[in-house]
Write a protein that holds these residues in place. Structure first.
Motif, mmCIF file in Angstrom:
data_model
loop_
_atom_site.group_PDB
_atom_site.id
_atom_site.type_symbol
_atom_site.label_atom_id
_atom_site.label_comp_id
_atom_site.label_asym_id
_atom_site.label_seq_id
_atom_site.Cartn_x
_atom_site.Cartn_y
_atom_site.Cartn_z
ATOM 1 N N PHE A 1 80.760 32.508 3.700
ATOM 2 C CA PHE A 1 79.811 31.535 3.178
ATOM 3 C C PHE A 1 79.025 32.093 1.994
ATOM 4 O O PHE A 1 78.589 31.329 1.123
ATOM 5 N N TRP A 2 78.831 33.415 1.968
ATOM 6 C CA TRP A 2 78.208 34.000 0.771
ATOM 7 C C TRP A 2 79.072 33.712 -0.450
ATOM 8 O O TRP A 2 78.564 33.346 -1.517
ATOM 9 N N TYR A 3 80.385 33.887 -0.304
ATOM 10 C CA TYR A 3 81.297 33.647 -1.423
ATOM 11 C C TYR A 3 81.235 32.186 -1.865
ATOM 12 O O TYR A 3 81.136 31.884 -3.067
ATOM 13 N N TYR A 4 81.294 31.261 -0.899
ATOM 14 C CA TYR A 4 81.225 29.837 -1.238
ATOM 15 C C TYR A 4 79.921 29.509 -1.970
ATOM 16 O O TYR A 4 79.922 28.821 -2.997
ATOM 17 N N GLY A 5 78.807 29.973 -1.439
ATOM 18 C CA GLY A 5 77.518 29.681 -2.042
ATOM 19 C C GLY A 5 77.375 30.258 -3.436
ATOM 20 O O GLY A 5 76.828 29.605 -4.335
ATOM 21 N N SER A 6 77.876 31.477 -3.637
ATOM 22 C CA SER A 6 77.767 32.106 -4.963
ATOM 23 C C SER A 6 78.584 31.344 -6.000
ATOM 24 O O SER A 6 78.176 31.224 -7.158
ATOM 25 N N LYS A 7 79.748 30.817 -5.590
ATOM 26 C CA LYS A 7 80.568 30.051 -6.520
ATOM 27 C C LYS A 7 79.902 28.725 -6.885
ATOM 28 O O LYS A 7 79.980 28.269 -8.026
ATOM 29 N N CYS A 8 79.246 28.114 -5.910
ATOM 30 C CA CYS A 8 78.516 26.873 -6.208
ATOM 31 C C CYS A 8 77.360 27.148 -7.164
ATOM 32 O O CYS A 8 77.127 26.393 -8.116
ATOM 33 N N LEU A 9 76.648 28.243 -6.915
ATOM 34 C CA LEU A 9 75.535 28.593 -7.796
ATOM 35 C C LEU A 9 76.038 28.946 -9.188
ATOM 36 O O LEU A 9 75.423 28.554 -10.198
ATOM 37 N N GLY A 10 77.165 29.659 -9.265
ATOM 38 C CA GLY A 10 77.745 30.014 -10.560
ATOM 39 C C GLY A 10 78.138 28.791 -11.363
ATOM 40 O O GLY A 10 77.990 28.769 -12.588
ATOM 41 N N PHE A 11 78.632 27.765 -10.685
ATOM 42 C CA PHE A 11 78.994 26.526 -11.374
ATOM 43 C C PHE A 11 77.754 25.835 -11.931
ATOM 44 O O PHE A 11 77.795 25.248 -13.016
ATOM 45 N N LEU A 12 76.654 25.930 -11.199
ATOM 46 C CA LEU A 12 75.431 25.225 -11.590
ATOM 47 C C LEU A 12 74.667 25.927 -12.705
ATOM 48 O O LEU A 12 74.194 25.276 -13.645
ATOM 49 N N ILE A 13 74.542 27.255 -12.624
ATOM 50 C CA ILE A 13 73.674 27.968 -13.568
ATOM 51 C C ILE A 13 74.407 29.022 -14.396
ATOM 52 O O ILE A 13 73.793 29.691 -15.221
ATOM 53 N N GLY A 14 75.712 29.185 -14.178
ATOM 54 C CA GLY A 14 76.470 30.170 -14.938
ATOM 55 C C GLY A 14 76.923 31.329 -14.064
ATOM 56 O O GLY A 14 76.142 31.875 -13.281
ATOM 57 N N ALA A 15 78.194 31.687 -14.209
ATOM 58 C CA ALA A 15 78.770 32.737 -13.365
ATOM 59 C C ALA A 15 78.097 34.084 -13.576
ATOM 60 O O ALA A 15 78.096 34.932 -12.674
ATOM 61 N N GLN A 16 77.523 34.309 -14.755
ATOM 62 C CA GLN A 16 76.875 35.584 -15.032
ATOM 63 C C GLN A 16 75.631 35.792 -14.178
ATOM 64 O O GLN A 16 75.133 36.921 -14.057
ATOM 65 N N HIS A 17 75.118 34.711 -13.592
ATOM 66 C CA HIS A 17 73.905 34.813 -12.775
ATOM 67 C C HIS A 17 74.187 34.798 -11.273
ATOM 68 O O HIS A 17 73.280 35.037 -10.486
ATOM 69 N N GLN A 18 75.419 34.493 -10.876
ATOM 70 C CA GLN A 18 75.691 34.296 -9.459
ATOM 71 C C GLN A 18 75.596 35.589 -8.646
ATOM 72 O O GLN A 18 75.441 35.543 -7.427
ATOM 73 N N ARG A 19 75.665 36.746 -9.315
ATOM 74 C CA ARG A 19 75.546 38.011 -8.576
ATOM 75 C C ARG A 19 74.175 38.155 -7.919
ATOM 76 O O ARG A 19 74.017 38.895 -6.948
ATOM 77 N N HIS A 20 73.182 37.439 -8.456
ATOM 78 C CA HIS A 20 71.840 37.529 -7.875
ATOM 79 C C HIS A 20 71.735 36.770 -6.549
ATOM 80 O O HIS A 20 70.766 36.945 -5.814
#
Length: 460
Positions: free
Chosen positions: A374-393
């Motif tokens: 679920f961490w992976y799923y959530g990070s990909k959703c966040l990356g789509f919304l605000i940019g993949a460069q920020h999803q590591r946070h």
């Protein structure tokens, strides 16, 4: 908190009404008929594809086996242990029958949604290829549909929070360790908080390794936890083999009477079954498509065939075993417990020597593998919304959510997740239904090429 609970209960009741069940169930039936039962006709090939080695130049990050393991780690979690107990508590034994129906239709749904996840992979802002409903909508339906893709990403970000899995994991560990130790009620919070901090640390270690590490972890955890859990349930069921036919009969008869729960209302039993099945196998929800969209393959149909195995394994096999144990034990009629505690009580009654400890160990693995995915799923959703460069946070936000899940109320957690799953299903099923002709065309090309290759091989 009471007002929030009331609001979420109302939202769940509104979202999980007949229209959504019709979308999931009717959509699955449409896929099955539209494909001329193709998913059922090729289940054998799905198993063979798991052992196929990906070509070195194939795009993607995971092998077929790792992609299925990652997707299953998100579904073969608490939905199969606590979710089944919730289904029986809320809708009676008959809810399990409707979980079966949902899974049978979900086989076709997963074939379409996961085929599309590879067919319409898109590049994120960092230039990496990604899969999932938000990319399917953007790449397959065009920019005018992008608001629907954003809608899915927001619902997915909230729906893949780890709070349910962590909540139930802490509950079973508390029942197994803290209660026998004689801890006072005021000490439970400190126990839960401390356990949540340990879990958060484990999540950070795996998450910082990114998807390759997640694929390796789940490829080991998922097969071992499935085998271990099935062995435990099979031992229990063999010890009470004479009671299994009656349990099956109860599931089937109650499915059409709904007398055991839900006030005898058949529609409520059906909705409960579909709701819990969605949490179990996620067919039509869209999360599993993000894992299968990362598979190393150039052939979308091939990944769709592999994905079909998900509902068979997690709902038709694992959930059924859990349901039979609970029903045979009889604790669902006499205990006030809910969720994983009800399942633990069933195993403790039928397998008194070490059963609770074995279940606690297996549940720990089930829960943690889901939390990692679920961490992976959530990070990909966040990356789509605000940019993949920020999803590591996102890993740091996620760690905080893990700790929150350890101390939050079960009812609040279930209502929140149910709401988000309902919202995720709308864009996932809508895009799959609109793009279904593309999948059929690709399937015709794929199987025609296979037949031609087989004919050439036999001719030579």
């Amino acid at each position: 908190m009471s007002d929030l609970q009331t609001m979420l209960n109302s939202l769940v009741g509104f979202l999980w009404g007949p229209p959504l069940v019709a979308l999931l169930g009717g959509g699955g039936l449409f896929f099955l008929l539209y494909s001329r039962f193709l998913p059922y006709r090729h289940l054998g090939q799905s198993v063979r594809l798991l052992l196929r080695k990906a070509d070195d130049d194939d795009p993607g990050q995971l092998s077929h086996f790792q992609a299925l393991s990652t997707a299953l780690s998100g579904t073969l979690g608490m939905g199969n242990v606590a979710g089944v107990a919730l289904a029986i508590a809320m809708g009676g034994p008959g809810a399990i029958f409707w979980m079966w129906m949902s899974a049978l239709l979900g086989i076709a749904t997963k074939f379409y949604t996961c085929t599309l996840a590879v067919m319409y992979r898109g590049k994120d802002s960092a230039g990496e290829w990604q899969g999932g409903p938000m990319y399917v909508i953007r790449e397959g339906l065009g920019e005018k549909w992008k608001p629907l893709a954003i809608f899915f990403a927001i619902a997915g970000l909230l729906g893949t929070m780890p709070i349910f899995q962590v909540n139930q994991l802490v509950q079973v560990v508390r029942d197994t360790l803290a209660v026998p130790m004689g801890l006072a009620n005021e000490q439970f919070f400190l126990f839960e908080l401390g356990f949540g901090l340990v879990l958060a640390a484990l999540v950070i270690v795996v998450a910082l390794g990114q998807l390759p590490r997640l694929g390796k972890v789940t490829a080991v955890l998922v097969p071992s936890m499935v085998i271990g859990y099935l062995l435990l349930t099979l031992i229990v069921l063999l010890m009470h083999a004479n009671e299994v036919p009656a349990a099956f009969a109860l599931i089937i008869t109650d499915a059409f009477s709904g007398q055991a729960a839900a006030g005898g209302v058949l529609g409520a039993v059906i909705i409960t079954g579909f709701r819990r099945a969605a949490f179990s196998n996620e067919a039509g929800i869209g999360t599993e498509a993000m894992a299968h969209g990362a598979a190393r393959t150039r052939e979308p149909i091939r990944e769709g065939l592999v994905a079909m195995l998900g509902p068979v394994i997690d709902t038709l096999i694992v959930c059924t075993c859990t349901a039979l144990v609970i029903l045979i034990s009889g604790v669902w009629q006499s205990a006030d417990a809910n969720g994983v505690t009800l399942t633990a009580l069933a195993f403790q009654k039928l397998f008194p020597i070490g059963g609770a400890w074995i279940l606690a160990l297996l549940v720990s693995v089930l829960s943690m593998s889901t939390v990692f995915t679920f961490w992976y799923y959530g990070s990909k959703c966040l990356g789509f919304l605000i940019g993949a460069q920020h999803q590591r946070h996102y890993v740091w936000i996620y760690a905080v959510l893990v700790v929150c899940g350890a101390v939050i109320s079960l009812k609040l957690v279930v209502s929140l997740i149910d709401s988000m799953y309902a919202l995720m299903a709308i864009p996932t099923m809508t895009s799959a239904l609109l793009l279904a002709p593309k999948v059929n065309a690709a399937a015709r090309r794929y199987f025609a090429a296979r037949e031609a290759l087989t004919s050439d091989s036999s001719g030579s």
